[in-house]
Design a protein around this motif. Structure first.
Motif, short mmCIF file in Angstrom:
data_model
loop_
_atom_site.label_atom_id
_atom_site.label_comp_id
_atom_site.label_asym_id
_atom_site.label_seq_id
_atom_site.Cartn_x
_atom_site.Cartn_y
_atom_site.Cartn_z
N GLU A 147 -2.71 7.50 10.47
CA GLU A 147 -2.27 7.70 11.84
C GLU A 147 -1.78 6.51 12.42
OE1 GLU A 147 -5.78 9.78 13.65
OE2 GLU A 147 -5.22 11.44 12.63
N LEU A 148 -2.44 5.25 12.43
CA LEU A 148 -1.78 4.24 13.05
C LEU A 148 -0.58 3.65 12.45
CD1 LEU A 148 -5.10 1.92 13.50
CD2 LEU A 148 -3.71 2.91 15.23
N MET A 149 -0.47 3.86 10.89
CA MET A 149 0.61 3.50 10.45
C MET A 149 1.82 4.32 10.77
SD MET A 149 0.48 0.58 8.62
CE MET A 149 -0.61 -0.20 9.51
N ASP A 150 1.53 5.18 11.02
CA ASP A 150 2.72 6.26 11.52
C ASP A 150 3.46 5.60 12.64
OD1 ASP A 150 4.03 8.86 11.06
OD2 ASP A 150 3.00 9.78 12.92
N GLU A 151 2.85 4.93 13.55
CA GLU A 151 3.41 4.33 14.56
C GLU A 151 4.57 3.35 14.10
OE1 GLU A 151 0.70 2.90 17.54
OE2 GLU A 151 -0.45 4.89 17.40
N PHE A 152 4.45 2.84 13.04
CA PHE A 152 5.25 1.89 12.45
C PHE A 152 6.53 2.35 11.40
CE2 PHE A 152 1.18 -0.39 13.22
CZ PHE A 152 1.63 -1.30 14.12
N GLY A 153 6.52 3.45 11.18
CA GLY A 153 7.39 4.11 10.23
C GLY A 153 6.90 4.36 8.77
N LEU A 154 5.56 5.27 8.76
CA LEU A 154 5.08 5.90 7.86
C LEU A 154 6.04 6.70 6.79
CD1 LEU A 154 2.23 6.21 6.27
CD2 LEU A 154 2.32 8.53 7.44
N VAL A 155 6.21 6.02 5.66
CA VAL A 155 7.26 6.65 4.89
C VAL A 155 6.56 7.83 3.63
CG1 VAL A 155 8.83 6.30 2.72
CG2 VAL A 155 8.60 4.50 4.70
N GLU A 156 5.29 7.12 3.27
CA GLU A 156 4.74 8.06 2.08
C GLU A 156 3.40 7.60 2.00
OE1 GLU A 156 6.37 9.36 -2.18
OE2 GLU A 156 7.09 7.33 -1.40
N VAL A 157 2.68 8.64 1.30
CA VAL A 157 1.04 8.31 1.24
C VAL A 157 0.53 9.15 0.16
CG1 VAL A 157 -1.49 8.90 2.08
CG2 VAL A 157 0.48 8.19 3.50
N VAL A 158 -0.11 8.46 -0.61
CA VAL A 158 -0.96 9.30 -1.95
C VAL A 158 -2.40 8.72 -1.87
CG1 VAL A 158 -0.52 7.38 -3.54
CG2 VAL A 158 -0.93 9.53 -4.24
N ARG A 159 -3.29 9.68 -1.93
CA ARG A 159 -4.75 9.73 -2.04
C ARG A 159 -5.29 10.10 -3.24
NH1 ARG A 159 -6.15 11.54 4.23
NH2 ARG A 159 -8.07 10.74 3.77
N THR A 160 -6.58 9.48 -3.57
CA THR A 160 -7.24 9.70 -4.87
C THR A 160 -7.96 10.79 -4.71
OG1 THR A 160 -8.97 8.38 -4.29
CG2 THR A 160 -7.03 7.46 -5.49
N GLY A 161 -8.63 11.20 -3.46
CA GLY A 161 -9.69 12.29 -3.28
C GLY A 161 -10.91 11.82 -3.27
#
Length: 172
Positions: A147-161
């Motif tokens: 959520e904080l990184m969204d303010e800087f220009g979030l491009v992409e996220v991958v999560r392992t679970g």
């Protein structure tokens, strides 16, 4: 007139030890989808040196009755050796890993790095205008970081679970 009590829905981390063979994951997932149960997180990996057994970790939510039904149905599947509800079995450790790509330039780069440091995220790739952060921790921590990184220009996220184990000496 009797007031009907509503059972609370709670998040549960269920650990399942299974034979490491083709089709087992499909049967476990089929059990969830066939009954309309949602899976929030799912991880699977071999857990013994020989590669005979795998651990499936599922995070789902439901009323106590639904969670008991899920566990009972899982225990009836042929390749399942053991089912444990880590949420109920005492203290456990849960972690998740995420890679978070952020596009940022100028002073935003410095601020994104400071936020990353505050969350103990590691920069694993950097270009002139982007970073890829690696972050591990509880799902809530990872969500807050994203959520904080969204303010800087979030491009992409991958999560392992979620990966989880009970604390102490005894295995599941």
């Amino acid at each position: 007139m009797n007031a009907k009590t509503v059972e609370p829905v709670a998040r549960h981390t269920i650990s399942i030890i299974v034979d490491n063979e083709a089709g087992v994951l499909a049967r476990v997932i089929g059990l969830f989808s066939g009954r309309g149960y949602n899976i929030e997180h799912l991880t699977v990996a071999p857990v013994d040196l020989e590669g005979n057994d795998s651990r499936i970790t599922v995070v789902t939510a439901g009323t106590p009755m639904v969670i008991e039904q899920i566990k009972a149905q899982l225990e009836r599947l042929v390749p399942v050796h053991k089912v444990g509800d880590l949420t109920l079995e005492g203290p456990s450790v849960e972690r998740e890993l995420a890679l978070v790509k952020v596009h940022c330039e100028g002073s935003d780069r410095d601020e994104a790095q400071r936020v990353g440091d505050a969350f103990r995220a590691r920069i694993v790739d950097s270009t002139r205008d982007s970073f890829i952060f690696e972050i591990t921790g509880k799902s809530e921590k990872i969500k807050a970081f994203i959520e904080l990184m969204d303010e800087f220009g979030l491009v992409e996220v991958v999560r392992t679970g979620v990966a989880a184990l009970t604390r102490g000496r005894e295995p599941l």
